[in-house]
Design a protein around this motif. Structure first.
Motif, mmCIF file in Angstrom:
data_model
loop_
_atom_site.group_PDB
_atom_site.id
_atom_site.type_symbol
_atom_site.label_atom_id
_atom_site.label_comp_id
_atom_site.label_asym_id
_atom_site.label_seq_id
_atom_site.Cartn_x
_atom_site.Cartn_y
_atom_site.Cartn_z
ATOM 1 N N TYR A 1 38.902 3.610 21.687
ATOM 2 C CA TYR A 1 39.219 4.988 21.292
ATOM 3 C C TYR A 1 38.746 5.996 22.329
ATOM 4 C CZ TYR A 1 34.337 5.256 19.618
ATOM 5 O OH TYR A 1 32.972 5.238 19.520
ATOM 6 N N VAL A 2 39.410 7.140 22.282
ATOM 7 C CA VAL A 2 39.046 8.282 23.128
ATOM 8 C C VAL A 2 38.572 9.397 22.199
ATOM 9 C CG1 VAL A 2 39.928 10.069 24.677
ATOM 10 C CG2 VAL A 2 40.753 7.713 24.901
ATOM 11 N N LEU A 3 37.399 9.943 22.496
ATOM 12 C CA LEU A 3 36.902 11.090 21.740
ATOM 13 C C LEU A 3 37.293 12.355 22.487
ATOM 14 C CD1 LEU A 3 33.178 10.491 20.713
ATOM 15 C CD2 LEU A 3 35.230 10.126 19.351
ATOM 16 N N ASP A 4 38.204 13.109 21.902
ATOM 17 C CA ASP A 4 38.503 14.403 22.516
ATOM 18 C C ASP A 4 37.526 15.402 21.902
ATOM 19 O OD1 ASP A 4 39.507 16.596 23.723
ATOM 20 O OD2 ASP A 4 41.492 16.516 22.809
ATOM 21 N N GLN A 5 36.427 15.598 22.612
ATOM 22 C CA GLN A 5 35.353 16.444 22.068
ATOM 23 C C GLN A 5 35.685 17.930 22.173
ATOM 24 O OE1 GLN A 5 31.676 16.028 21.452
ATOM 25 N NE2 GLN A 5 31.211 14.019 22.193
ATOM 26 N N ARG A 6 36.583 18.249 23.103
ATOM 27 C CA ARG A 6 36.891 19.664 23.374
ATOM 28 C C ARG A 6 35.618 20.424 23.763
ATOM 29 N NH1 ARG A 6 41.914 21.696 19.787
ATOM 30 N NH2 ARG A 6 42.896 19.698 19.450
ATOM 31 N N ASP A 7 35.037 21.175 22.816
ATOM 32 C CA ASP A 7 33.857 21.979 23.147
ATOM 33 C C ASP A 7 32.550 21.220 23.001
ATOM 34 O OD1 ASP A 7 35.452 24.124 23.623
ATOM 35 O OD2 ASP A 7 35.232 24.985 21.651
ATOM 36 N N GLY A 8 32.596 20.057 22.458
ATOM 37 C CA GLY A 8 31.342 19.351 22.204
ATOM 38 C C GLY A 8 30.859 19.608 20.798
ATOM 39 N N TRP A 9 30.011 18.697 20.338
ATOM 40 C CA TRP A 9 29.568 18.755 18.939
ATOM 41 C C TRP A 9 28.145 19.313 18.845
ATOM 42 C CZ3 TRP A 9 28.994 13.823 15.388
ATOM 43 C CH2 TRP A 9 29.049 14.212 14.049
ATOM 44 N N THR A 10 27.281 18.803 19.684
ATOM 45 C CA THR A 10 25.886 19.235 19.589
ATOM 46 C C THR A 10 25.591 20.448 20.473
ATOM 47 O OG1 THR A 10 25.320 17.594 21.249
ATOM 48 C CG2 THR A 10 24.968 16.975 18.953
ATOM 49 N N LEU A 11 26.531 20.808 21.327
ATOM 50 C CA LEU A 11 26.326 21.959 22.217
ATOM 51 C C LEU A 11 26.864 23.230 21.565
ATOM 52 C CD1 LEU A 11 25.784 23.304 25.031
ATOM 53 C CD2 LEU A 11 28.098 22.608 25.654
ATOM 54 N N ASP A 12 26.059 24.278 21.558
ATOM 55 C CA ASP A 12 26.523 25.594 21.123
ATOM 56 C C ASP A 12 27.092 26.287 22.354
ATOM 57 O OD1 ASP A 12 26.833 28.256 20.468
ATOM 58 O OD2 ASP A 12 25.023 28.370 19.252
ATOM 59 N N VAL A 13 28.407 26.414 22.413
ATOM 60 C CA VAL A 13 29.020 26.937 23.640
ATOM 61 C C VAL A 13 28.694 28.407 23.878
ATOM 62 C CG1 VAL A 13 30.918 25.271 23.729
ATOM 63 C CG2 VAL A 13 31.222 27.398 22.460
ATOM 64 N N PHE A 14 28.289 29.107 22.836
ATOM 65 C CA PHE A 14 27.980 30.521 23.021
ATOM 66 C C PHE A 14 26.556 30.720 23.548
ATOM 67 C CE2 PHE A 14 31.488 30.543 19.963
ATOM 68 C CZ PHE A 14 32.347 31.402 20.623
ATOM 69 N N SER A 15 25.604 29.956 23.026
ATOM 70 C CA SER A 15 24.216 30.136 23.477
ATOM 71 C C SER A 15 23.852 29.168 24.599
ATOM 72 C CB SER A 15 23.254 29.929 22.304
ATOM 73 O OG SER A 15 23.227 28.557 21.942
ATOM 74 N N GLY A 16 24.593 28.055 24.725
ATOM 75 C CA GLY A 16 24.252 27.045 25.719
ATOM 76 C C GLY A 16 23.114 26.129 25.268
ATOM 77 N N GLN A 17 22.668 26.316 24.043
ATOM 78 C CA GLN A 17 21.578 25.484 23.512
ATOM 79 C C GLN A 17 22.159 24.350 22.665
ATOM 80 O OE1 GLN A 17 18.299 26.319 24.354
ATOM 81 N NE2 GLN A 17 19.406 27.778 25.635
ATOM 82 N N ARG A 18 21.293 23.374 22.400
ATOM 83 C CA ARG A 18 21.698 22.303 21.494
ATOM 84 C C ARG A 18 21.737 22.842 20.071
ATOM 85 N NH1 ARG A 18 21.799 16.890 20.947
ATOM 86 N NH2 ARG A 18 21.778 15.652 22.850
ATOM 87 N N HIS A 19 22.843 22.607 19.368
ATOM 88 C CA HIS A 19 22.953 22.932 17.950
ATOM 89 C C HIS A 19 22.053 22.006 17.139
ATOM 90 C CE1 HIS A 19 26.038 25.689 16.828
ATOM 91 N NE2 HIS A 19 27.023 25.049 17.353
ATOM 92 N N HIS A 20 22.043 20.740 17.539
ATOM 93 C CA HIS A 20 21.384 19.692 16.771
ATOM 94 C C HIS A 20 20.576 18.824 17.732
ATOM 95 C CE1 HIS A 20 24.230 20.804 13.608
ATOM 96 N NE2 HIS A 20 25.167 20.747 14.530
ATOM 97 N N THR A 21 19.391 18.436 17.304
ATOM 98 C CA THR A 21 18.546 17.634 18.183
ATOM 99 C C THR A 21 19.117 16.217 18.306
ATOM 100 O OG1 THR A 21 17.179 16.804 16.380
ATOM 101 C CG2 THR A 21 16.512 18.901 17.382
ATOM 102 N N GLU A 22 18.619 15.498 19.319
ATOM 103 C CA GLU A 22 19.079 14.123 19.525
ATOM 104 C C GLU A 22 18.751 13.228 18.334
ATOM 105 O OE1 GLU A 22 18.961 12.075 23.544
ATOM 106 O OE2 GLU A 22 17.505 13.705 23.749
ATOM 107 N N ARG A 23 17.644 13.560 17.649
ATOM 108 C CA ARG A 23 17.205 12.703 16.550
ATOM 109 C C ARG A 23 17.803 13.113 15.203
ATOM 110 N NH1 ARG A 23 10.912 11.588 16.956
ATOM 111 N NH2 ARG A 23 11.521 10.032 15.441
ATOM 112 N N SER A 24 18.536 14.224 15.184
ATOM 113 C CA SER A 24 19.180 14.638 13.932
ATOM 114 C C SER A 24 20.308 13.662 13.619
ATOM 115 C CB SER A 24 19.743 16.054 14.079
ATOM 116 O OG SER A 24 20.778 16.047 15.039
ATOM 117 N N ARG A 25 20.834 13.752 12.406
ATOM 118 C CA ARG A 25 21.928 12.839 12.042
ATOM 119 C C ARG A 25 23.131 13.065 12.944
ATOM 120 N NH1 ARG A 25 23.765 13.064 6.197
ATOM 121 N NH2 ARG A 25 24.720 11.088 6.680
ATOM 122 N N ILE A 26 23.420 14.322 13.248
ATOM 123 C CA ILE A 26 24.566 14.618 14.120
ATOM 124 C C ILE A 26 24.290 14.094 15.526
ATOM 125 C CG2 ILE A 26 25.791 16.531 15.254
ATOM 126 C CD1 ILE A 26 25.824 17.966 12.575
ATOM 127 N N GLY A 27 23.060 14.299 16.002
ATOM 128 C CA GLY A 27 22.700 13.811 17.341
ATOM 129 C C GLY A 27 22.863 12.298 17.435
#
Lengths: 136, 470
Positions: free
Chosen positions: B190-216
């Motif tokens: 499979y190919v993941l078309d992430q587009r903007d990314g899941w854990t990255l906040d494109v507006f702030s440039g910070q991680r939305h979710h930590t690596e150890r979070s469920r989303i991470g």
């Protein structure tokens, strides 16, 4: 089309009310507002305004008073519902409505009760959603 | 994975993507590879991301793949996001579209459908709903309820007609679960078309979710098994490559680009005539600095005759949903006093004629190093002057850099926006023919097919190779 908006907020505090009323009036719709408070801030182009009277809030009564007010006369939603039932002009407006709109949370509870009696009539939460429904 | 039939194979070729060096390999392919493309927002959805979802399976179909698109019911878009039915006509007729049910109770505005709890204790209802979502196996609030139907549909499609590759596109991330389900059960790549990314906040440039979070943890798991991961711009790909260095070689940029069959024709390289029309086309979300633009517009009108006679036209939806955002509605209503009109959304099929009525384009974007926006590419297809009203560090700046008729505001201060508007207005009237021709040519590099071609070609080759017996 007759649009009836229900709210417990002061008329000037209903977000987007003026813009929504302007759009309905421009489309030739009849707009009625039923509210608990009138501070003279209702949009000028409203066709009908029904003021039910300020609710008992218990704000001046302290913690005990506020707790008592929750028991009698009850939450804002319950007070709105009771005042609505007691007001002939409000009942007339609601009965002749083509679309009923709740502009705040207590109004949703009241309209939900009304929707059990009139399931054929659109009961909508939010002015923008009602605009969308009525104007496409 | 599929294998070569023992019987005499029916030969297939792969459209324009058949590379000469692999001609012998391709001749051994017994059947066309089958792509399962998974997207929540697919026509007639009118959202900004729908054009990528429309173009990607079309590109695979054009390259000779059999394509099945898995998406949600049309009713979902009619009720919640709004529709652009003209887009359905652009789906390649060879594509099989499978739709599954989708319930989005948080956006329900019909009080008759509310439960007693929601009508009487909305806060308790919201908390209960959030808790119930958290308890589900996939952390995608609002959408994770789609997962059971989605996985069941993907499994059924694979059973009926084996899938060779899944391309799943966010948002929502729940779409990836169809790919994950087929990968776990049948080893389908499979190919993941992430587009903007899941854990990255494109507006702030910070991680939305930590690596150890469920989303991470889910993101790492999904990326680790993916054949490829796609992102919409290089800053986002770079961020992900740093976060997951071991997986960097499978990360690719697939920019949005403009669609040749939808984009406006490039403007004739002739001067505009007064009064000018400034135009904006796009979703007017709360991130769009509309208030700042209006302040700059008023300043420009006060200091320049050309802009004073001009008008600004905003086209698009107010917010991401069918229901207009009340704050945005109030903002555009107030802006009407300043010669800014809001004329509502434009069906994509009519977009070319709307662009024809504009002399200068307004690129009003939210701020963020990682924000590109899809409309920047469409703007470039026109060859018209473009005024940038966004943070200069925005990723759209990288796309526009070098465009001969680009007028970026130095900041979101009214004076800086006014300077850019005035510069663009005069360029619309006075720019020479060579500059206008250069602007038209500049936009050609951002056609969407040029962004998709390399990935479609690479995946076509690997699918063909997978069908060749060892």
């Amino acid at each position: 089309m007759k649009v009836v908006i229900l709210t417990t907020l002061r008329t000037g505090r209903v977000e987007g009310l003026e813009a929504a009323v302007a759009r309905w009036v421009a489309a030739g719709d009849h707009v009625a507002l039923i509210t608990l408070h009138d501070q003279g801030l209702a949009p000028q182009n409203l066709v009908e305004l029904v003021v039910l009277g300020a609710p008992s809030t218990g704000a001046r009564l302290g913690v005990i008073g506020r707790a008592l007010v929750r028991l009698y006369p009850g939450s804002l939603a319950r007070q709105l519902h009771r005042k609505l039932q007691a007001s002939k002009s409000a009942q007339t407006a609601i009965k002749s409505a083509d679309i009923l709109v709740a502009a705040d949370t207590p109004a949703i509870t009241t309209l939900w009760k009304n929707s059990r009696k009139r399931p054929d009539l659109p009961h909508i939460s939010g002015l923008a959603a009602a605009l969308q429904l009525s104007q496409g | 994975m599929t294998s070569v039939s023992d019987n005499a194979p029916e030969m297939h070729h792969f459209g324009a993507y058949q590379p000469t060096a692999l001609a012998d390999t391709m001749c051994l392919v017994s059947r066309r590879p089958h792509l399962l493309y998974v997207a929540w927002g697919y026509p007639p959805c009118r959202g900004g991301g729908v054009y990528r979802a429309l173009a990607t399976p079309n590109a695979f179909a054009a390259a000779g793949w059999e394509v099945t698109v898995l998406t949600v019911d049309r009713d979902t878009f009619l009720k919640y996001t709004g529709t652009d039915e003209s887009l359905e006509a652009l789906i390649n007729p060879a594509i099989n579209v499978v739709r599954t049910p989708f319930v989005w109770d948080a956006l329900e505005t019909d009080i008759r459908r509310y439960s007693w709890l929601r009508a009487h204790a909305p806060r308790v209802w919201r908390r209960w709903r959030k808790y119930a979502e958290k308890c589900k196996r996939f952390p995608d609030i609002g959408y994770s309820g789609w997962r059971p139907d989605l996985e069941a549909a993907a499994t059924r499609i694979h059973a009926e007609h084996p899938v060779d590759l899944v391309v799943a596109t966010a948002n929502p991330a729940t779409a990836w679960m169809a790919a994950w389900a087929l990968h776990k059960s049948a080893g389908v790549p499979y190919v993941l078309d992430q587009r903007d990314g899941w854990t990255l906040d494109v507006f702030s440039g910070q991680r939305h979710h930590t690596e150890r979070s469920r989303i991470g943890r889910w993101e790492r798991r999904l990326l680790s098994s993916a054949r490829e991961a796609w992102f919409v711009n290089e800053p986002i790909r770079t961020w992900y490559a740093k976060e997951y260095p071991a997986l960097a070689d499978r990360m690719h940029v697939v920019m949005n680009g403009w669609d040749a069959d939808l984009a406006p024709a490039a403007a004739a390289p002739t001067p505009a005539t007064r009064p000018l029309t400034f135009g904006y086309i796009g979703t007017i979300s709360r991130m769009v600095p509309l208030g700042e633009f209006v302040a700059g517009w008023e300043r420009a009108r006060a200091s320049d005759d050309v802009v004073a006679q001009a008008r600004a036209v905003l086209r698009g939806y107010l917010g991401f949903y069918t229901t207009p955002n009340p704050a945005q509605l109030q903002l555009v209503t107030d802006a009407e006093k300043s010669g800014v009109s809001f004329d509502g959304p434009v069906p994509k099929a009519e977009i070319a004629s709307v662009y024809n009525g504009f002399d200068v384009l307004l690129l009003i974007l939210g701020s963020g190093l990682y924000v590109t926006s899809g409309k920047v590419f469409e703007y470039l297809a026109t060859g018209l002057p473009v005024v940038s009203v966004h943070d200069p560090s925005n990723a759209a700046t990288d796309v526009l850099r070098g465009y001969p008729l680009w007028f970026p505001a130095r900041s979101l201060a009214p004076d800086d926006i006014a300077d850019a508007l005035i510069g663009a207005a005069h360029a619309a009237l006075d720019a020479d023919e060579a500059t206008r021709i250069a602007a038209r040519e500049f936009g050609q590099q951002y056609r969407r097919d040029r962004q998709l071609d390399p990935r479609v070609e690479a995946l076509t080759i690997s699918a063909a190779a997978a069908q060749v017996p060892a």
